[in-house]
Enzyme design. Structure first.
Site, PDB file in Angstrom:
ATOM      1  N   CYS A 125      -4.134  -3.887   3.702  1.00  0.00           N
ATOM      2  CA  CYS A 125      -3.747  -3.824   5.109  1.00  0.00           C
ATOM      3  C   CYS A 125      -4.730  -4.589   5.996  1.00  0.00           C
ATOM      4  O   CYS A 125      -4.974  -5.761   5.780  1.00  0.00           O
ATOM      5  CB  CYS A 125      -3.605  -2.360   5.529  1.00  0.00           C
ATOM      6  SG  CYS A 125      -2.723  -2.123   7.087  1.00  0.00           S
ATOM      7  N   GLU A 182       0.849  -1.197   0.000  1.00  0.00           N
ATOM      8  CA  GLU A 182       0.000   0.000   0.000  1.00  0.00           C
ATOM      9  C   GLU A 182       0.883   1.246   0.000  1.00  0.00           C
ATOM     10  O   GLU A 182       1.945   1.288   0.625  1.00  0.00           O
ATOM     11  CB  GLU A 182      -0.896   0.001   1.242  1.00  0.00           C
ATOM     12  CG  GLU A 182      -0.125  -0.068   2.558  1.00  0.00           C
ATOM     13  CD  GLU A 182      -1.021   0.065   3.764  1.00  0.00           C
ATOM     14  OE1 GLU A 182      -2.079   0.692   3.638  1.00  0.00           O
ATOM     15  OE2 GLU A 182      -0.647  -0.454   4.817  1.00  0.00           O
ATOM     16  N   LYS A 191      -9.958   1.001  -1.491  1.00  0.00           N
ATOM     17  CA  LYS A 191     -10.160   0.474  -0.146  1.00  0.00           C
ATOM     18  C   LYS A 191     -11.542   0.863   0.379  1.00  0.00           C
ATOM     19  O   LYS A 191     -11.920   2.031   0.350  1.00  0.00           O
ATOM     20  CB  LYS A 191      -9.065   1.005   0.780  1.00  0.00           C
ATOM     21  CG  LYS A 191      -9.019   0.334   2.137  1.00  0.00           C
ATOM     22  CD  LYS A 191      -7.795   0.803   2.929  1.00  0.00           C
ATOM     23  CE  LYS A 191      -7.691   0.076   4.256  1.00  0.00           C
ATOM     24  NZ  LYS A 191      -6.528   0.516   5.041  1.00  0.00           N
TER      25      LYS A 191
END
Length: 233
Positions: free
Chosen positions: A183, A75, A133
């Protein structure tokens, strides 16, 4: 009470033994070479303007030295918005992907935190496949209502994003349908499962530099101290 605890332990051990040979996945398509890259640039240095060129150079070198059909970066591997990345740098990444007849998946902010698929034969002006995301980190990627004062006080860069859609189609990468999560999103199984059964591959991109000097796995990768990015022959 002790006997009940013993029974639980026995059940866990027995269950683990029975599930050991259970197949949870099945092969899809031809064998695929994959390179997982981590520059491990310290978080206190990552967002400094004078370190921007070093970040680009680090990931270019890692991609150059580890060719694969699918190259995955973490990321915010490139610590700037997409429009701020030099076009010639993105063109060099395309050339590296083309060398392996493959694809690159890298994290880069683009209005909302996400992952962009960089295809070898995809012109710059073509529509890019993207995962945005959807499960944002409170106070890190969005500020809950009533806490705007905290954002102003903390002055955290890139901390006011809009979440992506709850359900997003997998990306067509390297002959696979890749469902991306970023994540700590991988901790929410009920969200990841939305991509199944369409997805053939699940990919989590994360930045291990967040762990710092902790018990988390350490990497021997050292970022070179170098001048602003230049392509390497």
């Amino acid at each position: 009470m002790p006997s009940r605890s013993l029974l639980v332990v026995v059940m866990l051990i027995t269950g683990g033994a029975l599930l050991r040979d259970q197949r949870w996945t099945s092969p899809q398509g031809d064998p695929l070479s994959v390179a997982l890259l981590q520059g491990n640039i310290a978080q206190d240095l990552k967002w400094r303007p004078e370190k921007f060129g070093e970040s680009l150079r680090t990931y270019y070198r890692l991609a150059l030295d580890n060719p694969a059909q699918l190259t995955v970066m973490p990321e915010t591997a490139l610590p700037a918005f997409l429009g701020q990345i030099p076009d010639e740098y993105l063109d060099e990444l395309k050339k590296l992907a083309e060398r392996q007849h493959g694809d690159m998946l890298f994290g880069i902010p683009h209005r909302r935190p996400g992952a962009i698929r960089q295809r070898r034969d995809q012109p710059r002006q073509s529509k890019e496949q993207r995962y945005s995301k959807s499960h944002l980190v409170p106070f890190g990627e969005f500020v809950p209502p009533g806490f705007a004062w905290f954002l102003a006080m903390a002055d955290i860069p890139m901390s006011a994003f809009t979440p992506g859609a709850d359900k997003q189609p997998p990306l067509n990468i390297a002959g696979q349908k890749v469902a991306v999560n970023i994540c700590y999103e991988d901790a929410f199984g009920e969200e990841i499962i939305r991509s199944l059964p369409e997805a053939t591959l699940l990919v989590n991109i994360s930045n291990v530099a967040w762990f710092g000097d902790s018990l988390a796995r350490r990497s021997t990768c050292k970022s070179p101290r170098c001048a602003p990015w230049k392509p390497v022959a």
